[in-house]
Design a protein around this motif. Structure first.
Motif, PDB file in Angstrom:
ATOM      1  N   ASP A  12       2.080   8.908  -2.122  1.00 59.30           N
ATOM      2  CA  ASP A  12       1.626  10.493  -1.843  1.00 59.30           C
ATOM      3  C   ASP A  12       0.407  10.627  -0.971  1.00 59.30           C
ATOM      4  OD1 ASP A  12      -0.273   9.146  -3.258  1.00 59.30           O
ATOM      5  OD2 ASP A  12      -0.708  10.981  -4.464  1.00 59.30           O
ATOM      6  N   GLY A  13       0.313   9.618  -0.357  1.00 60.85           N
ATOM      7  CA  GLY A  13      -0.567   9.627   0.991  1.00 60.85           C
ATOM      8  C   GLY A  13      -1.871   8.763   0.682  1.00 60.85           C
TER       9      GLY A  13
ATOM     10  N   ILE B 292      -2.411  -4.913  10.388  1.00 59.10           N
ATOM     11  CA  ILE B 292      -1.694  -4.059   9.335  1.00 59.10           C
ATOM     12  C   ILE B 292      -1.629  -2.650  10.004  1.00 59.10           C
ATOM     13  CG2 ILE B 292      -2.388  -2.429   7.336  1.00 59.10           C
ATOM     14  CD1 ILE B 292      -4.009  -4.656   6.357  1.00 59.10           C
ATOM     15  N   GLU B 293      -2.411  -2.093  10.893  1.00 56.42           N
ATOM     16  CA  GLU B 293      -1.997  -0.998  11.744  1.00 56.42           C
ATOM     17  C   GLU B 293      -0.869  -1.030  12.388  1.00 56.42           C
ATOM     18  OE1 GLU B 293      -3.411   1.852  11.386  1.00 56.42           O
ATOM     19  OE2 GLU B 293      -5.394   1.555  10.673  1.00 56.42           O
TER      20      GLU B 293
ATOM     21  N   ALA C 279       0.883  -1.232   0.006  1.00 53.41           N
ATOM     22  CA  ALA C 279      -0.043   0.123   0.061  1.00 53.41           C
ATOM     23  C   ALA C 279       0.953   1.196   0.095  1.00 53.41           C
ATOM     24  CB  ALA C 279      -1.078   0.082   1.102  1.00 53.41           C
ATOM     25  N   GLU C 280       2.072   1.347   0.725  1.00 49.00           N
ATOM     26  CA  GLU C 280       3.087   2.426   0.735  1.00 49.00           C
ATOM     27  C   GLU C 280       3.478   2.770  -0.501  1.00 49.00           C
ATOM     28  OE1 GLU C 280       4.361   5.728   2.117  1.00 49.00           O
ATOM     29  OE2 GLU C 280       3.132   4.456   3.363  1.00 49.00           O
ATOM     30  N   ALA C 281       3.798   1.506  -1.072  1.00 51.28           N
ATOM     31  CA  ALA C 281       4.523   1.566  -2.416  1.00 51.28           C
ATOM     32  C   ALA C 281       3.405   2.154  -3.502  1.00 51.28           C
ATOM     33  CB  ALA C 281       5.102   0.214  -3.039  1.00 51.28           C
TER      34      ALA C 281
ATOM     35  N   LYS D 263      -5.141   3.490   0.856  1.00 48.55           N
ATOM     36  CA  LYS D 263      -3.929   2.501   1.520  1.00 48.55           C
ATOM     37  C   LYS D 263      -4.504   1.524   2.195  1.00 48.55           C
ATOM     38  CE  LYS D 263      -0.084   5.540   1.688  1.00 48.55           C
ATOM     39  NZ  LYS D 263       0.938   6.344   2.407  1.00 48.55           N
ATOM     40  N   LEU D 264      -5.308   1.818   3.139  1.00 44.61           N
ATOM     41  CA  LEU D 264      -5.917   0.758   4.200  1.00 44.61           C
ATOM     42  C   LEU D 264      -6.618  -0.254   3.465  1.00 44.61           C
ATOM     43  CD1 LEU D 264      -6.138  -0.229   6.973  1.00 44.61           C
ATOM     44  CD2 LEU D 264      -8.080   1.331   7.432  1.00 44.61           C
TER      45      LEU D 264
END
Length: 135
Positions: free
Chosen positions: A68-69, A102-103, A62-64, A74-75
């Motif tokens: 940009d946010g 995940i958190e 998700a970060e990749a 992402k979640l």
């Protein structure tokens, strides 16, 4: 006298066999329950470790994908990936458990990448009396 000895020896062998059988009959259920509990606990620990590895992968994906946010997307991507991987490996976990993993992976990543971000600025920390104060 030899016949009496053989009679009592046979009787004692039969008695020992009966006592051994009764002991085994009493211990087998107890030991099987304990073995089942042990194996279940090991399986649950293994599944939990695997879930945390999958959650780390999901957070990285998700970060990749959204560098940009955009937190909700992402979640959503991370949860979808984790659910797919869990289903493929046979792990049964609720959506809340997957989200929590995940958190945690995100928090661990942020703590590793930005370990000093939560500390106050050096000027905001008061020096204790008696240290480096000129009088």
């Amino acid at each position: 006298m030899s016949d009496a000895w053989q009679h009592w020896a046979g009787f004692m062998a039969d008695l020992a066999a009966v006592l051994l059988s009764l002991t085994a009959a009493a211990l087998i259920p107890i030991l099987s329950v304990r073995a089942l509990r042990y194996l279940t606990a090991r399986r649950n620990d293994h599944q939990r470790e695997t879930l945390h590895r999958i959650a780390s992968e999901a957070a990285a994906l998700a970060e990749a994908a959204f560098a940009d946010g955009n937190g909700p997307r992402k979640l959503s991507l991370a949860i979808g990936y984790a659910q797919e991987q869990c289903a493929g490996t046979g792990i049964t976990a609720s959506a809340d458990t997957i989200r929590a993993a995940i958190e945690k992976a995100v928090m661990d990543y942020n703590a590793m990448v930005k370990p000093w971000s939560g500390l106050p600025a050096p000027g905001a920390i008061a020096k204790p009396k008696g240290e480096s104060y000129s009088q």
